[in-house]
Write an enzyme that holds these catalytic residues in place. Structure first.
Site, short mmCIF file in Angstrom:
data_model
loop_
_atom_site.label_atom_id
_atom_site.label_comp_id
_atom_site.label_asym_id
_atom_site.label_seq_id
_atom_site.Cartn_x
_atom_site.Cartn_y
_atom_site.Cartn_z
N ASP A 1 0.85 -1.20 0.00
CA ASP A 1 0.00 0.00 0.00
C ASP A 1 0.88 1.24 0.00
OD1 ASP A 1 -1.77 2.07 0.39
OD2 ASP A 1 -2.98 1.01 1.86
N HIS B 1 0.47 8.07 3.82
CA HIS B 1 1.11 7.41 4.94
C HIS B 1 2.61 7.63 5.00
CE1 HIS B 1 -2.78 5.58 5.26
NE2 HIS B 1 -2.67 5.07 4.04
#
Length: 311
Positions: free
Chosen positions: A188, A193
């Site tokens: 991911d 993030h």
């Protein structure tokens, strides 16, 4: 309008082939905080190939392909700004234990597009099967800010009443400051993030931990605390994401046994007293000798490990 619900729901299912090896499982487990302390036999079963157990939430990253949230955004009829996207919920149904090595065929389809007024909610389902039959089914709920208001179906409410009474068990898990950087190696690569500038554009002061990382940490806490680390007993796991975790924060996981192989769970970021998971349920196979009823395994009823313990 960027979202065409009719086109998204009418789109043909997308198929793919995925494969994974023990190293992929080990990397995922390290990404959700396993292996601390490194000499703990209970942790080595997550990171040592000779005794490797697979936490079922590995299914969400198996094959290191595009995660469910991003798969939903690649469907015809969906054209949105990634900075407006939040992972709203995740459900996983296990048909068999996930093996440490395998190949599978996946089929992904959009099953619902809801108009929440100020936002749209997309529901993407992926079924995975190998040569022996179905392995797992996962559903991702994707919240897209600013894309509702077209007069479509609002959809059901996922909220339930919170668990009553004191929890049967409590566990705390401190995340690492580099937790998101480590977790993203499982596939991911959403910049939310890792990239401070992108996080700021999305409305956050700094990069946030992947919701699915929090998801995995929480399931591991339940398995270790109530199921004696026997990951093969997990049959289903669903949650609604209600807040974010910043890398370095501590998760407090509270668990309520409801009988019949069901555990209700909540999770919060301790430092901010901020809820991050709600409406969370883990379903499991009840052991013959009822060890879950006696709270056997690491962290029994009332166990509250401090943030300096058991990352």
């Amino acid at each position: 309008m960027p979202i065409d619900a009719t086109a998204a729901l009418a789109a043909a299912p997308r198929t793919g082939e995925i494969a994974w090896e023990p190293g992929d499982v080990q990397l995922y487990h390290l990404g959700i905080g396993a292996g601390r302390p490194a000499t703990d036999p209970a942790e080595l079963r997550y990171v040592l190939e000779s005794r490797l157990r697979v936490l079922p939430s590995f299914a969400t990253v198996a094959g290191a392909g595009v995660p469910g949230v991003l798969r939903a955004l690649s469907v015809p009829g969906v054209d949105v700004d990634l900075a407006r996207v939040l992972h709203a919920g995740q459900r996983l149904e296990l048909h068999r234990p996930v093996p440490p090595r395998g190949t599978a065929r996946t089929v992904t389809r959009m099953t619902a597009v809801y108009d929440k007024g100020a936002a749209a909610l997309l529901v993407a389902r992926t079924d995975a099967a190998d040569a022996d039959g179905p392995l797992w089914t996962e559903e991702a709920d994707v919240h897209v800010r600013g894309e509702g208001g077209w007069g479509g179906e609002r959809g059901p409410s996922a909220r339930t009443a919170p668990p009553a009474g004191p929890p049967d068990a409590v566990a705390e898990r401190r995340t690492r400051e580099d937790q998101a950087l480590l977790y993203r190696l499982s596939g991911d690569l959403n910049p939310l993030h890792a990239d401070p500038a992108f996080a700021a554009r999305a409305g956050f002061g700094r990069p946030v931990l992947h919701g699915l990382c929090t998801y995995g940490i929480t399931l591991k806490a339940v398995a270790d605390t109530l199921l004696n680390g026997d990951t093969t007993r997990v049959r289903g796991y669903g949650t609604r994401f209600t807040g974010v975790v910043y890398p370095g924060e501590t998760l407090r996981v509270r668990m309520w046994r409801e009988g019949g192989g069901t555990v209700r769970v909540t999770a919060e970021a301790v430092e901010r007293e901020a809820p991050v998971l709600a409406d969370t349920v883990v379903r499991y196979t009840v052991a013959r000798h009822g060890d879950e009823a006696r709270g056997r395994g690491r962290g029994g009823a009332g166990d509250d490990r401090g943030p300096g313990r058991r990352g």
